[in-house]
Motif scaffolding. Structure first.
Motif, PDB file in Angstrom:
ATOM      1  N   ASP A  65       0.827  -1.204   0.000  1.00 16.60           N
ATOM      2  CA  ASP A  65       0.000   0.000   0.000  1.00 16.60           C
ATOM      3  C   ASP A  65       0.867   1.262   0.000  1.00 16.60           C
ATOM      4  O   ASP A  65       0.568   2.239  -0.693  1.00 16.60           O
ATOM      5  CB  ASP A  65      -0.926   0.008   1.215  1.00 16.60           C
ATOM      6  CG  ASP A  65      -1.973  -1.089   1.156  1.00 16.60           C
ATOM      7  OD1 ASP A  65      -2.231  -1.616   0.054  1.00 16.60           O
ATOM      8  OD2 ASP A  65      -2.524  -1.445   2.222  1.00 16.60           O
ATOM      9  N   TYR A  66       1.950   1.227   0.772  1.00 14.70           N
ATOM     10  CA  TYR A  66       2.857   2.373   0.832  1.00 14.70           C
ATOM     11  C   TYR A  66       3.492   2.610  -0.540  1.00 14.70           C
ATOM     12  O   TYR A  66       3.549   3.750  -1.025  1.00 14.70           O
ATOM     13  CB  TYR A  66       3.939   2.133   1.881  1.00 14.70           C
ATOM     14  CG  TYR A  66       5.015   3.194   1.895  1.00 14.70           C
ATOM     15  CD1 TYR A  66       4.784   4.435   2.479  1.00 14.70           C
ATOM     16  CD2 TYR A  66       6.252   2.963   1.292  1.00 14.70           C
ATOM     17  CE1 TYR A  66       5.765   5.422   2.474  1.00 14.70           C
ATOM     18  CE2 TYR A  66       7.238   3.937   1.280  1.00 14.70           C
ATOM     19  CZ  TYR A  66       6.989   5.167   1.868  1.00 14.70           C
ATOM     20  OH  TYR A  66       7.954   6.149   1.851  1.00 14.70           O
ATOM     21  N   ALA A  67       3.969   1.547  -1.171  1.00 16.07           N
ATOM     22  CA  ALA A  67       4.598   1.672  -2.487  1.00 16.07           C
ATOM     23  C   ALA A  67       3.614   2.232  -3.513  1.00 16.07           C
ATOM     24  O   ALA A  67       3.971   3.079  -4.342  1.00 16.07           O
ATOM     25  CB  ALA A  67       5.129   0.316  -2.944  1.00 16.07           C
ATOM     26  N   ALA A  68       2.364   1.758  -3.451  1.00 20.19           N
ATOM     27  CA  ALA A  68       1.345   2.269  -4.367  1.00 20.19           C
ATOM     28  C   ALA A  68       1.156   3.770  -4.159  1.00 20.19           C
ATOM     29  O   ALA A  68       1.013   4.532  -5.126  1.00 20.19           O
ATOM     30  CB  ALA A  68       0.036   1.523  -4.160  1.00 20.19           C
ATOM     31  N   GLY A  69       1.173   4.186  -2.905  1.00 25.42           N
ATOM     32  CA  GLY A  69       1.029   5.606  -2.596  1.00 25.42           C
ATOM     33  C   GLY A  69       2.189   6.442  -3.092  1.00 25.42           C
ATOM     34  O   GLY A  69       2.037   7.651  -3.319  1.00 25.42           O
ATOM     35  N   GLN A  70       3.338   5.802  -3.272  1.00 29.70           N
ATOM     36  CA  GLN A  70       4.513   6.509  -3.785  1.00 29.70           C
ATOM     37  C   GLN A  70       4.542   6.552  -5.310  1.00 29.70           C
ATOM     38  O   GLN A  70       5.418   7.174  -5.900  1.00 29.70           O
ATOM     39  CB  GLN A  70       5.793   5.852  -3.266  1.00 29.70           C
ATOM     40  CG  GLN A  70       5.968   5.942  -1.761  1.00 29.70           C
ATOM     41  CD  GLN A  70       6.066   7.379  -1.266  1.00 29.70           C
ATOM     42  OE1 GLN A  70       6.793   8.189  -1.826  1.00 29.70           O
ATOM     43  NE2 GLN A  70       5.320   7.691  -0.208  1.00 29.70           N
ATOM     44  N   GLY A  71       3.604   5.867  -5.954  1.00 28.34           N
ATOM     45  CA  GLY A  71       3.467   5.954  -7.396  1.00 28.34           C
ATOM     46  C   GLY A  71       4.472   5.164  -8.208  1.00 28.34           C
ATOM     47  O   GLY A  71       4.682   5.473  -9.388  1.00 28.34           O
ATOM     48  N   VAL A  72       5.087   4.128  -7.615  1.00 25.46           N
ATOM     49  CA  VAL A  72       6.045   3.327  -8.378  1.00 25.46           C
ATOM     50  C   VAL A  72       5.295   2.286  -9.217  1.00 25.46           C
ATOM     51  O   VAL A  72       4.156   1.934  -8.922  1.00 25.46           O
ATOM     52  CB  VAL A  72       7.071   2.627  -7.456  1.00 25.46           C
ATOM     53  CG1 VAL A  72       7.954   3.659  -6.776  1.00 25.46           C
ATOM     54  CG2 VAL A  72       6.378   1.744  -6.425  1.00 25.46           C
ATOM     55  N   ALA A  73       5.976   1.798 -10.248  1.00 25.47           N
ATOM     56  CA  ALA A  73       5.343   0.829 -11.144  1.00 25.47           C
ATOM     57  C   ALA A  73       5.456  -0.591 -10.634  1.00 25.47           C
ATOM     58  O   ALA A  73       4.681  -1.465 -11.039  1.00 25.47           O
ATOM     59  CB  ALA A  73       5.959   0.924 -12.540  1.00 25.47           C
ATOM     60  N   GLY A  74       6.448  -0.847  -9.763  1.00 25.39           N
ATOM     61  CA  GLY A  74       6.658  -2.205  -9.296  1.00 25.39           C
ATOM     62  C   GLY A  74       7.196  -2.252  -7.889  1.00 25.39           C
ATOM     63  O   GLY A  74       7.614  -1.237  -7.323  1.00 25.39           O
ATOM     64  N   LEU A 117       4.228 -15.029  -8.228  1.00 24.96           N
ATOM     65  CA  LEU A 117       4.010 -13.585  -8.113  1.00 24.96           C
ATOM     66  C   LEU A 117       3.937 -12.896  -9.474  1.00 24.96           C
ATOM     67  O   LEU A 117       3.584 -11.725  -9.560  1.00 24.96           O
ATOM     68  CB  LEU A 117       5.133 -12.944  -7.281  1.00 24.96           C
ATOM     69  CG  LEU A 117       5.170 -13.314  -5.803  1.00 24.96           C
ATOM     70  CD1 LEU A 117       6.425 -12.738  -5.150  1.00 24.96           C
ATOM     71  CD2 LEU A 117       3.920 -12.806  -5.084  1.00 24.96           C
ATOM     72  N   GLY A 118       4.310 -13.617 -10.530  1.00 22.95           N
ATOM     73  CA  GLY A 118       4.230 -13.047 -11.862  1.00 22.95           C
ATOM     74  C   GLY A 118       5.510 -12.413 -12.362  1.00 22.95           C
ATOM     75  O   GLY A 118       5.483 -11.619 -13.315  1.00 22.95           O
ATOM     76  N   THR A 119       6.648 -12.749 -11.754  1.00 26.79           N
ATOM     77  CA  THR A 119       7.927 -12.248 -12.234  1.00 26.79           C
ATOM     78  C   THR A 119       8.829 -13.418 -12.613  1.00 26.79           C
ATOM     79  O   THR A 119       8.715 -14.508 -12.042  1.00 26.79           O
ATOM     80  CB  THR A 119       8.634 -11.372 -11.178  1.00 26.79           C
ATOM     81  OG1 THR A 119       9.914 -10.956 -11.689  1.00 26.79           O
ATOM     82  CG2 THR A 119       8.861 -12.128  -9.877  1.00 26.79           C
ATOM     83  N   ASP A 120       9.717 -13.184 -13.582  1.00 22.75           N
ATOM     84  CA  ASP A 120      10.652 -14.233 -13.971  1.00 22.75           C
ATOM     85  C   ASP A 120      12.083 -13.901 -13.527  1.00 22.75           C
ATOM     86  O   ASP A 120      13.041 -14.428 -14.073  1.00 22.75           O
ATOM     87  CB  ASP A 120      10.609 -14.480 -15.484  1.00 22.75           C
ATOM     88  CG  ASP A 120      10.956 -13.234 -16.293  1.00 22.75           C
ATOM     89  OD1 ASP A 120      11.218 -12.173 -15.703  1.00 22.75           O
ATOM     90  OD2 ASP A 120      10.968 -13.326 -17.541  1.00 22.75           O
ATOM     91  N   VAL A 169      12.909 -18.972 -15.406  1.00 20.08           N
ATOM     92  CA  VAL A 169      13.263 -17.884 -14.492  1.00 20.08           C
ATOM     93  C   VAL A 169      14.753 -17.591 -14.617  1.00 20.08           C
ATOM     94  O   VAL A 169      15.561 -18.492 -14.861  1.00 20.08           O
ATOM     95  CB  VAL A 169      12.909 -18.260 -13.034  1.00 20.08           C
ATOM     96  CG1 VAL A 169      13.495 -17.268 -12.035  1.00 20.08           C
ATOM     97  CG2 VAL A 169      11.393 -18.344 -12.874  1.00 20.08           C
ATOM     98  N   THR A 170      15.119 -16.322 -14.444  1.00 19.34           N
ATOM     99  CA  THR A 170      16.527 -15.928 -14.450  1.00 19.34           C
ATOM    100  C   THR A 170      16.956 -15.550 -13.039  1.00 19.34           C
ATOM    101  O   THR A 170      16.279 -14.762 -12.370  1.00 19.34           O
ATOM    102  CB  THR A 170      16.762 -14.726 -15.388  1.00 19.34           C
ATOM    103  OG1 THR A 170      16.384 -15.085 -16.716  1.00 19.34           O
ATOM    104  CG2 THR A 170      18.226 -14.312 -15.384  1.00 19.34           C
ATOM    105  N   GLU A 225       3.296  -4.056 -10.534  1.00 18.59           N
ATOM    106  CA  GLU A 225       3.805  -5.381 -10.864  1.00 18.59           C
ATOM    107  C   GLU A 225       4.774  -5.838  -9.783  1.00 18.59           C
ATOM    108  O   GLU A 225       5.370  -5.013  -9.082  1.00 18.59           O
ATOM    109  CB  GLU A 225       4.551  -5.371 -12.198  1.00 18.59           C
ATOM    110  CG  GLU A 225       3.734  -4.992 -13.402  1.00 18.59           C
ATOM    111  CD  GLU A 225       4.601  -4.964 -14.649  1.00 18.59           C
ATOM    112  OE1 GLU A 225       5.339  -5.941 -14.886  1.00 18.59           O
ATOM    113  OE2 GLU A 225       4.546  -3.959 -15.381  1.00 18.59           O
ATOM    114  N   ALA A 226       4.951  -7.144  -9.671  1.00 23.80           N
ATOM    115  CA  ALA A 226       6.051  -7.684  -8.872  1.00 23.80           C
ATOM    116  C   ALA A 226       7.278  -7.653  -9.774  1.00 23.80           C
ATOM    117  O   ALA A 226       7.377  -8.429 -10.725  1.00 23.80           O
ATOM    118  CB  ALA A 226       5.748  -9.106  -8.430  1.00 23.80           C
TER     119      ALA A 226
END
Length: 278
Positions: free
Chosen positions: A26-35, A98-101, A139-140, A63-64
């Protein structure tokens, strides 16, 4: 340029009980980051938390960017090395869920009772097996430049060359070259073709009586984390190196300064990161 926020940037707020995993999202979303960059050390029950985390990230339109683990293959006991490998494999699985590789990994932490030669053999053993598992799952593994075994760019490249797998590449941590006495921009140029993840981190000179994480470089200078853009790392030069190399992956902010993170350190760092990345 894609900007992410690592939960480690808020570690002091977590330790103070101000923030948990869901609160960080929630904090990250409030900071406006994409991931967001999520770390294994902040989970309590992954099986239960993964569906909630995925839902919260999606609802926030983020995104994760990467899942990060804190593996350490410098373990004299074979059973402990197997445990570390199993944790890495589980990290691969969680990353996919989580949807990341991309899975950020370490090499190992130096010990007085383990030689450099023996320690490196264990690192190569663990990362070779881990990379095989990751490659099979799409995955990498992103090996961070960190510590005495993989702190310098030549050490990181040497490990990747020895493992010889397309599933092992680099997490370029812009701050971690300073404690091992290497120029960060020159190190970035050495590794640019291998980078799949970049940590935005900065460091400044520290005072001898300063509290917090203080590191001594090979010349004896004391270093500590700071707001990115306020320290010794030439981040503009690194950005230029990576842009020339065609890097288009995540830049994940990892703030490690002494300023209060939630209201001061992270917001100031993100503002500087946005100016840097354009």
């Amino acid at each position: 340029m894609k900007l992410s926020l690592s939960m480690y940037s808020c570690v002091r707020a977590v330790q103070a009980g101000q923030l948990d995993l869901m609160g960080f999202i929630d904090y990250a979303a409030g900071q406006g980051v994409a991931g967001v960059e999520l770390l294994d050390i902040f989970w309590t029950d992954a099986e239960r938390e993964i569906p909630q985390v995925k839902r919260r990230i999606a609802e926030a339109g983020m995104e994760a960017a990467v899942f990060s683990i804190s593996n350490n293959f410098i373990q004299p006991a074979a059973s402990e090395r197997r445990r570390e490998l199993n944790e890495l494999k589980r990290g691969v699985d969680i990353a996919l869920e989580l949807g990341t590789d991309i899975l950020r990994v370490f090499s190992g932490s130096a010990r007085d009772d383990v030689t450099q030669e023996q320690g490196m053999a264990w690192i190569l053993e663990g990362l070779t097996a881990g990379a095989a598992y990751a490659e099979a799952r799409g995955v990498t593994l992103a090996l961070e430049n960190h510590g005495q075994f993989a702190g310098r760019s030549d050490q990181v490249r040497g490990i990747i060359d020895a493992v010889d797998s397309p599933a092992l590449r680099v997490n370029l941590d812009t701050g971690n070259f300073l404690p091992v006495g290497q120029n960060p921009a020159e190190a970035a140029a050495d590794l640019a073709d291998l980078v799949v993840l970049a940590h935005l981190k900065d460091m400044r000179l520290a005072k001898g009586d300063e509290a917090g994480h203080v590191f001594a470089n090979p010349g004896g200078q004391l270093l500590t984390g700071c707001v990115i853009g306020d320290g010794l790392v030439d981040l503009a030069a690194i950005r230029a190196v990576m842009e020339s190399a065609g890097y288009d992956g995540w830049w994940s902010l990892e703030y490690e300064g002494a300023e209060e993170p939630l209201a001061v350190g992270v917001p100031r760092s993100l503002a500087n990161a946005r100016r840097l990345l354009g």
